[in-house]
Scaffold this motif. Sequence first.
Motif, PDB file in Angstrom:
ATOM      1  N   VAL A  22       0.838  -1.202   0.000  1.00  0.00           N
ATOM      2  CA  VAL A  22       0.000   0.000   0.000  1.00  0.00           C
ATOM      3  C   VAL A  22       0.868   1.244   0.000  1.00  0.00           C
ATOM      4  O   VAL A  22       0.577   2.226  -0.684  1.00  0.00           O
ATOM      5  CB  VAL A  22      -0.968  -0.014   1.202  1.00  0.00           C
ATOM      6  CG1 VAL A  22      -1.679   1.315   1.344  1.00  0.00           C
ATOM      7  CG2 VAL A  22      -1.979  -1.139   1.047  1.00  0.00           C
ATOM      8  N   ALA A  23       1.962   1.226   0.741  1.00  0.00           N
ATOM      9  CA  ALA A  23       2.846   2.387   0.807  1.00  0.00           C
ATOM     10  C   ALA A  23       3.520   2.669  -0.533  1.00  0.00           C
ATOM     11  O   ALA A  23       3.842   3.808  -0.847  1.00  0.00           O
ATOM     12  CB  ALA A  23       3.897   2.180   1.889  1.00  0.00           C
ATOM     13  N   LEU A  24       3.715   1.635  -1.340  1.00  0.00           N
ATOM     14  CA  LEU A  24       4.401   1.807  -2.623  1.00  0.00           C
ATOM     15  C   LEU A  24       3.463   2.125  -3.776  1.00  0.00           C
ATOM     16  O   LEU A  24       3.915   2.335  -4.895  1.00  0.00           O
ATOM     17  CB  LEU A  24       5.211   0.547  -2.959  1.00  0.00           C
ATOM     18  CG  LEU A  24       6.387   0.269  -2.021  1.00  0.00           C
ATOM     19  CD1 LEU A  24       7.068  -1.029  -2.401  1.00  0.00           C
ATOM     20  CD2 LEU A  24       7.379   1.417  -2.026  1.00  0.00           C
ATOM     21  N   LEU A  25       2.161   2.176  -3.525  1.00  0.00           N
ATOM     22  CA  LEU A  25       1.220   2.529  -4.589  1.00  0.00           C
ATOM     23  C   LEU A  25       1.485   3.950  -5.055  1.00  0.00           C
ATOM     24  O   LEU A  25       1.764   4.839  -4.247  1.00  0.00           O
ATOM     25  CB  LEU A  25      -0.224   2.430  -4.093  1.00  0.00           C
ATOM     26  CG  LEU A  25      -0.796   1.035  -3.953  1.00  0.00           C
ATOM     27  CD1 LEU A  25      -2.177   1.116  -3.303  1.00  0.00           C
ATOM     28  CD2 LEU A  25      -0.886   0.332  -5.279  1.00  0.00           C
ATOM     29  N   PRO A  26       1.372   4.210  -6.374  1.00  0.00           N
ATOM     30  CA  PRO A  26       1.567   5.585  -6.849  1.00  0.00           C
ATOM     31  C   PRO A  26       0.483   6.509  -6.297  1.00  0.00           C
ATOM     32  O   PRO A  26      -0.653   6.098  -6.063  1.00  0.00           O
ATOM     33  CB  PRO A  26       1.441   5.468  -8.367  1.00  0.00           C
ATOM     34  CG  PRO A  26       1.268   4.042  -8.693  1.00  0.00           C
ATOM     35  CD  PRO A  26       1.120   3.264  -7.436  1.00  0.00           C
ATOM     36  N   ASN A  27       0.852   7.782  -6.098  1.00  0.00           N
ATOM     37  CA  ASN A  27      -0.093   8.764  -5.562  1.00  0.00           C
ATOM     38  C   ASN A  27      -1.321   8.905  -6.445  1.00  0.00           C
ATOM     39  O   ASN A  27      -2.419   9.099  -5.962  1.00  0.00           O
ATOM     40  CB  ASN A  27       0.581  10.130  -5.408  1.00  0.00           C
ATOM     41  CG  ASN A  27       1.513  10.161  -4.226  1.00  0.00           C
ATOM     42  OD1 ASN A  27       1.435   9.310  -3.351  1.00  0.00           O
ATOM     43  ND2 ASN A  27       2.398  11.130  -4.204  1.00  0.00           N
ATOM     44  N   ASP A  28      -1.154   8.841  -7.779  1.00  0.00           N
ATOM     45  CA  ASP A  28      -2.294   8.987  -8.684  1.00  0.00           C
ATOM     46  C   ASP A  28      -3.331   7.903  -8.453  1.00  0.00           C
ATOM     47  O   ASP A  28      -4.524   8.152  -8.505  1.00  0.00           O
ATOM     48  CB  ASP A  28      -1.842   8.941 -10.147  1.00  0.00           C
ATOM     49  CG  ASP A  28      -1.076  10.183 -10.547  1.00  0.00           C
ATOM     50  OD1 ASP A  28      -1.132  11.181  -9.788  1.00  0.00           O
ATOM     51  OD2 ASP A  28      -0.426  10.152 -11.598  1.00  0.00           O
ATOM     52  N   LEU A  29      -2.861   6.681  -8.196  1.00  0.00           N
ATOM     53  CA  LEU A  29      -3.788   5.589  -7.958  1.00  0.00           C
ATOM     54  C   LEU A  29      -4.541   5.812  -6.652  1.00  0.00           C
ATOM     55  O   LEU A  29      -5.745   5.601  -6.577  1.00  0.00           O
ATOM     56  CB  LEU A  29      -3.035   4.254  -7.919  1.00  0.00           C
ATOM     57  CG  LEU A  29      -3.878   2.999  -7.746  1.00  0.00           C
ATOM     58  CD1 LEU A  29      -4.888   2.881  -8.875  1.00  0.00           C
ATOM     59  CD2 LEU A  29      -2.997   1.783  -7.689  1.00  0.00           C
ATOM     60  N   LEU A  30      -3.850   6.265  -5.632  1.00  0.00           N
ATOM     61  CA  LEU A  30      -4.515   6.532  -4.364  1.00  0.00           C
ATOM     62  C   LEU A  30      -5.510   7.671  -4.488  1.00  0.00           C
ATOM     63  O   LEU A  30      -6.590   7.630  -3.935  1.00  0.00           O
ATOM     64  CB  LEU A  30      -3.476   6.867  -3.287  1.00  0.00           C
ATOM     65  CG  LEU A  30      -2.596   5.703  -2.830  1.00  0.00           C
ATOM     66  CD1 LEU A  30      -1.508   6.211  -1.890  1.00  0.00           C
ATOM     67  CD2 LEU A  30      -3.401   4.622  -2.177  1.00  0.00           C
ATOM     68  N   LEU A  31      -5.156   8.718  -5.253  1.00  0.00           N
ATOM     69  CA  LEU A  31      -6.065   9.851  -5.405  1.00  0.00           C
ATOM     70  C   LEU A  31      -7.301   9.469  -6.202  1.00  0.00           C
ATOM     71  O   LEU A  31      -8.394   9.909  -5.902  1.00  0.00           O
ATOM     72  CB  LEU A  31      -5.341  11.012  -6.110  1.00  0.00           C
ATOM     73  CG  LEU A  31      -4.377  11.796  -5.237  1.00  0.00           C
ATOM     74  CD1 LEU A  31      -3.634  12.818  -6.078  1.00  0.00           C
ATOM     75  CD2 LEU A  31      -5.097  12.472  -4.099  1.00  0.00           C
ATOM     76  N   SER A  32      -7.129   8.645  -7.245  1.00  0.00           N
ATOM     77  CA  SER A  32      -8.282   8.319  -8.069  1.00  0.00           C
ATOM     78  C   SER A  32      -9.261   7.420  -7.327  1.00  0.00           C
ATOM     79  O   SER A  32     -10.430   7.395  -7.655  1.00  0.00           O
ATOM     80  CB  SER A  32      -7.832   7.658  -9.377  1.00  0.00           C
ATOM     81  OG  SER A  32      -7.202   6.427  -9.097  1.00  0.00           O
ATOM     82  N   SER A  33      -8.775   6.680  -6.329  1.00  0.00           N
ATOM     83  CA  SER A  33      -9.687   5.826  -5.585  1.00  0.00           C
ATOM     84  C   SER A  33     -10.354   6.567  -4.435  1.00  0.00           C
ATOM     85  O   SER A  33     -11.288   6.078  -3.839  1.00  0.00           O
ATOM     86  CB  SER A  33      -8.931   4.602  -5.059  1.00  0.00           C
ATOM     87  OG  SER A  33      -7.959   5.013  -4.121  1.00  0.00           O
ATOM     88  N   ALA A  34      -9.859   7.730  -4.101  1.00  0.00           N
ATOM     89  CA  ALA A  34     -10.457   8.515  -3.022  1.00  0.00           C
ATOM     90  C   ALA A  34     -11.764   9.120  -3.490  1.00  0.00           C
ATOM     91  O   ALA A  34     -11.941   9.416  -4.656  1.00  0.00           O
ATOM     92  CB  ALA A  34      -9.504   9.623  -2.572  1.00  0.00           C
ATOM     93  N   ALA A  35     -12.683   9.302  -2.553  1.00  0.00           N
ATOM     94  CA  ALA A  35     -13.981   9.863  -2.907  1.00  0.00           C
ATOM     95  C   ALA A  35     -13.839  11.314  -3.355  1.00  0.00           C
ATOM     96  O   ALA A  35     -14.410  11.716  -4.359  1.00  0.00           O
ATOM     97  CB  ALA A  35     -14.940   9.758  -1.731  1.00  0.00           C
ATOM     98  N   PHE A  36     -13.069  12.100  -2.620  1.00  0.00           N
ATOM     99  CA  PHE A  36     -12.892  13.504  -2.945  1.00  0.00           C
ATOM    100  C   PHE A  36     -11.433  13.882  -2.744  1.00  0.00           C
ATOM    101  O   PHE A  36     -10.762  13.344  -1.878  1.00  0.00           O
ATOM    102  CB  PHE A  36     -13.777  14.383  -2.065  1.00  0.00           C
ATOM    103  CG  PHE A  36     -15.239  14.117  -2.254  1.00  0.00           C
ATOM    104  CD1 PHE A  36     -15.859  14.384  -3.457  1.00  0.00           C
ATOM    105  CD2 PHE A  36     -15.990  13.595  -1.221  1.00  0.00           C
ATOM    106  CE1 PHE A  36     -17.211  14.144  -3.631  1.00  0.00           C
ATOM    107  CE2 PHE A  36     -17.346  13.349  -1.391  1.00  0.00           C
ATOM    108  CZ  PHE A  36     -17.951  13.621  -2.603  1.00  0.00           C
ATOM    109  N   LEU A  37     -10.990  14.823  -3.524  1.00  0.00           N
ATOM    110  CA  LEU A  37      -9.623  15.326  -3.396  1.00  0.00           C
ATOM    111  C   LEU A  37      -9.549  16.400  -2.329  1.00  0.00           C
ATOM    112  O   LEU A  37     -10.467  17.196  -2.180  1.00  0.00           O
ATOM    113  CB  LEU A  37      -9.170  15.961  -4.717  1.00  0.00           C
ATOM    114  CG  LEU A  37      -8.796  15.050  -5.843  1.00  0.00           C
ATOM    115  CD1 LEU A  37      -8.395  15.875  -7.054  1.00  0.00           C
ATOM    116  CD2 LEU A  37      -7.673  14.130  -5.454  1.00  0.00           C
ATOM    117  N   GLU A  38      -8.428  16.427  -1.644  1.00  0.00           N
ATOM    118  CA  GLU A  38      -8.181  17.538  -0.747  1.00  0.00           C
ATOM    119  C   GLU A  38      -7.769  18.721  -1.621  1.00  0.00           C
ATOM    120  O   GLU A  38      -6.958  18.571  -2.525  1.00  0.00           O
ATOM    121  CB  GLU A  38      -7.078  17.192   0.239  1.00  0.00           C
ATOM    122  CG  GLU A  38      -6.943  18.185   1.343  1.00  0.00           C
ATOM    123  CD  GLU A  38      -6.075  17.678   2.485  1.00  0.00           C
ATOM    124  OE1 GLU A  38      -5.837  18.477   3.392  1.00  0.00           O
ATOM    125  OE2 GLU A  38      -5.646  16.520   2.453  1.00  0.00           O
TER     126      GLU A  38
END
Length: 120
Positions: free
Chosen positions: A13-29
């Motif tokens: 999970v720590a090595l996942l790219p930021n883009d992948l984590l952001l796209s799975s989030a409901a809303f962006l900060e």
Amino acid sequence: MDGNLSPLVILCVALLPNDLLLSSAAFLEPFDLLYDTAVQAFYSSDYESVVRYMEGALSSHREARRTRVRCRLRCQDQHPFDETFSDLRFFDGVLRRAACMNACIEAKLGIQSGVVFVNH
């Protein structure tokens, strides 16, 4: 299984790219808030946090821009301008596109701060 996460799962999970984590989030900060937090961390000499928040701000800005472009293209297709061109029809189309874009962006990103950076 005892309910604890294995170190391998945490590492993946720590090595996942930021883009992948952001796209799975409901809303962006909002990127402007991330930037402000980075500036505050800079003045506090917390340089690790500066890097983390600046990377987050850049990633959030990139995702927000992509979303705005996708929404603009989708709303442009949904609300084309009529062949008969009059002032009322033109402004009706403009207002419909704007409402469509606002709804699309808010649905995908959540309510953003409203600060827009213009790239030159």
